[in-house]
Design an enzyme around this catalytic site. Structure first.
Site, PDB file in Angstrom:
ATOM      1  N   ARG A  54      -7.076   3.838 -13.941  1.00 29.31           N
ATOM      2  CA  ARG A  54      -7.450   4.898 -12.765  1.00 29.31           C
ATOM      3  C   ARG A  54      -6.991   6.310 -13.465  1.00 29.31           C
ATOM      4  O   ARG A  54      -5.816   6.795 -12.735  1.00 29.31           O
ATOM      5  CB  ARG A  54      -6.882   4.520 -11.428  1.00 29.31           C
ATOM      6  CG  ARG A  54      -7.238   3.167 -11.106  1.00 29.31           C
ATOM      7  CD  ARG A  54      -7.011   2.795  -9.691  1.00 29.31           C
ATOM      8  NE  ARG A  54      -7.414   1.647  -9.237  1.00 29.31           N
ATOM      9  CZ  ARG A  54      -7.183   1.229  -8.191  1.00 29.31           C
ATOM     10  NH1 ARG A  54      -6.221   1.773  -7.271  1.00 29.31           N
ATOM     11  NH2 ARG A  54      -7.568  -0.195  -7.786  1.00 29.31           N
TER      12      ARG A  54
ATOM     13  N   ASP B 125       1.227   1.492  -4.632  1.00 24.10           N
ATOM     14  CA  ASP B 125       0.258   1.260  -5.922  1.00 24.10           C
ATOM     15  C   ASP B 125      -0.455   2.369  -6.447  1.00 24.10           C
ATOM     16  O   ASP B 125      -0.115   2.792  -7.721  1.00 24.10           O
ATOM     17  CB  ASP B 125      -0.839   0.053  -5.615  1.00 24.10           C
ATOM     18  CG  ASP B 125      -1.590   0.481  -4.368  1.00 24.10           C
ATOM     19  OD1 ASP B 125      -2.648  -0.354  -4.309  1.00 24.10           O
ATOM     20  OD2 ASP B 125      -1.442   1.037  -3.523  1.00 24.10           O
TER      21      ASP B 125
ATOM     22  N   ASP C  21      -4.648   8.557  -4.009  1.00 20.50           N
ATOM     23  CA  ASP C  21      -5.663   7.878  -3.589  1.00 20.50           C
ATOM     24  C   ASP C  21      -6.773   9.040  -2.661  1.00 20.50           C
ATOM     25  O   ASP C  21      -6.194   9.376  -1.775  1.00 20.50           O
ATOM     26  CB  ASP C  21      -5.683   6.788  -2.903  1.00 20.50           C
ATOM     27  CG  ASP C  21      -5.064   5.326  -3.604  1.00 20.50           C
ATOM     28  OD1 ASP C  21      -5.003   5.726  -4.880  1.00 20.50           O
ATOM     29  OD2 ASP C  21      -4.729   4.189  -2.924  1.00 20.50           O
TER      30      ASP C  21
ATOM     31  N   ASP D 149       0.808  -1.333   0.007  1.00 23.63           N
ATOM     32  CA  ASP D 149       0.002   0.081  -0.206  1.00 23.63           C
ATOM     33  C   ASP D 149       0.897   1.187  -0.010  1.00 23.63           C
ATOM     34  O   ASP D 149       0.798   2.240   0.779  1.00 23.63           O
ATOM     35  CB  ASP D 149      -1.027  -0.038   1.186  1.00 23.63           C
ATOM     36  CG  ASP D 149      -2.050   1.014   1.064  1.00 23.63           C
ATOM     37  OD1 ASP D 149      -2.340   1.225  -0.007  1.00 23.63           O
ATOM     38  OD2 ASP D 149      -2.396   1.375   2.027  1.00 23.63           O
TER      39      ASP D 149
END
Length: 354
Positions: free
Chosen positions: A228, A177, A181, A153
Site C-alpha cells: 500500500r 495497521d 487510510d 485498527d
C-alpha cells in the site's frame, strides 16, 4: 566533450534543477486553478485536489492554541468551532491506540519538528470537512509480533466519507495497521511531502464500491514499507507525482510487497516519480487504468503495468513537476516535519483542559 558526457554533469544538473524547483511548486485554486507566481515548499495553502471546489483552509479564522497534552488536543480537535491547534512536544495517547477525533474546520500543526502523537490515531468521522494535518510525527502504535495487524485498527490517520483534507509534511512510523487510510468516498484530498516509513500496510484508499474520490499524492517518501505505497481502490482520479519509493521491506513476497496499485475502477496518473529497489513498482487491475510518464526505475522487478487513458490532471489544476532525477534529493530534504512550520503562529487563546 559534450556537456552531458562530462563526469558529474548529471549530479550538477539535478542539484540545480532541484534548487530551482525548491523555490516554487505546484498550484492552488478553483477548478481549474492557475499557478501563483511563486511559493515555497512550506506554503500554507494546499495544492492539487484539496484546493478545488471551495478549497481547504482548515482552522483559518479561528483561535490559535498550543497544546502539550492529550486532554487539550482532544478538546480543541473535537470542538465545533474552528481552531488552529499547535502541537508542541510529544503527546502519548492513553489508552494504547486511542483516537483523537478531529472535527471540521481544524488545522493541527506541529511546532517545528517537535509535535508528536505516539501510540494514537487522528480520526475523521463521516461528514467531517475542511481539515489540515501538518508537520506532525505519528508513530509507534504497532504491537510487537503483530506484523499483519488484522485484529487491530490502530491507524495513524483514518478518514471516512470526508471532504477537503490536506495531509502535509508529516512523518508516519511503526503504525498498526494503516499509516494513512482514506476511506469510504472521501473527496478533494491532497497528501504531500510526508514520510512513510517502517511499516507493513502503509497508505490505502477505498473501502467502497463507489468511484468518487479525487486525490493528489506528491513528494512523499516511502522507505522500509511493504505494501500500500499507496493502494488506491475505486478512485475517480488519482494523481501521483514526484514520489520516492525505496528500501522496500520483504520484497521476497511475490504478491503483497508492492509500490503503487491502481485497483477496481481507479483512474491513476503517475508522473516523474523515482523507484529504487522496488518490487512491482506500479500495477493495475484489468478494470482500472494507469498512465505513467517520466519516472525513473532503478533495480525494479515484477509488474510495470500501464493501460487505458486515465485522465489529464491539468484539466483540473496547474502544477509544477520536478525532474524525476532530482526527486530523491528533494524529497529527502523537504519531506516530513520541518523546523519552520508552525513556529510563527502566535496563540490567541490559552489552552484549558476543563
Amino acid at each position: 566533450m559534450p556537456h552531458s558526457s562530462r563526469p558529474g554533469y548529471g549530479l550538477v544538473l539535478a542539484a540545480v534543477m532541484g534548487l530551482v524547483a525548491a523555490l516554487c511548486l505546484g498550484s492552488v485554486g478553483e477548478a481549474k486553478a492557475a499557478a501563483p507566481a511563486s511559493w515555497s515548499r512550506w506554503s500554507d495553502q494546499p495544492h492539487g485536489f484539496a484546493s478545488l471546489a471551495g478549497g481547504t483552509t482548515g482552522g483559518t479564522g479561528g483561535k490559535v492554541v498550543t497544546v502539550t497534552d492529550q486532554a487539550s488536543l482532544m478538546k480543541y480537535a473535537g470542538a465545533e468551532e474552528p481552531y488552529i491547534i499547535r502541537v508542541k512536544g510529544t503527546i502519548t495517547a492513553q489508552p494504547f491506540g486511542a483516537s483523537v477525533e478531529v472535527a471540521s474546520d481544524k488545522t493541527i500543526v506541529g511546532v517545528g519538528a517537535s509535535g508528536e502523537l505516539v501510540q494514537g490515531e487522528f480520526h475523521l468521522s463521516p461528514g467531517t470537512h475542511n481539515v489540515i494535518i501538518r508537520n506532525m510525527t505519528i508513530r509507534d502504535s504497532a504491537i510487537e509480533g503483530n506484523w499483519d495487524c488484522k485484529d487491530t485498527d490502530f491507524d495513524g490517520i483514518q478518514m471516512d466519507t470526508v471532504q477537503h483534507v490536506w495531509v502535509d509534511h508529516n512523518r508516519f512510523s511503526n503504525i498498526c495497521d494503516g499509516q494513512l487510510d482514506v476511506r469510504k468516498d472521501s473527496e478533494y484530498v491532497t497528501v504531500s511531502y510526508n514520510r512513510f516509513e517502517n511499516n507493513n500496510k502503509t497508505f490505502g484508499l477505498g473501502w467502497t464500491t463507489n468511484v468518487k474520490t479525487q486525490i493528489t499524492i506528491d513528494h512523499n517518501w516511502f522507505a522500509h514499507t511493504k505494501q500500500r505505497n499507496p493502494s488506491i481502490d475505486n478512485a475517480a482520479y488519482a494523481h501521483l507525482y514526484n514520489n520516492y519509493l525505496t528500501a522496500q521491506v520483504d520484497p521476497g513476497d511475490p504478491v503483497w510487497t508492492y509500490g503503487n496499485w491502481s485497483r477496481g475502477k481507479t483512474r491513476m496518473v503517475i508522473e516523474n516519480s523515482y523507484y529504487q529497489d522496488v518490487q512491482h513498482p506500479y500495477q493495475a487491475d484489468a478494470t482500472a487504468e494507469l498512465v505513467q510518464r517520466g519516472s525513473i526505475l532503478k533495480n525494479t522487478t515484477g509488474r510495470h503495468d500501464t493501460w487505458g487513458a486515465a485522465f489529464d490532471p491539468r484539466e483540473f489544476y496547474d502544477y509544477r513537476l520536478d525532474p524525476a532525477a532530482a526527486v530523491p534529493a528533494i524529497v529527502k530534504r523537504f519531506s516530513g516535519p520541518q523546523e519552520r512550520i508552525g513556529v510563527a503562529l502566535e496563540p490567541t487563546q490559552t489552552p484549558t483542559t476543563s
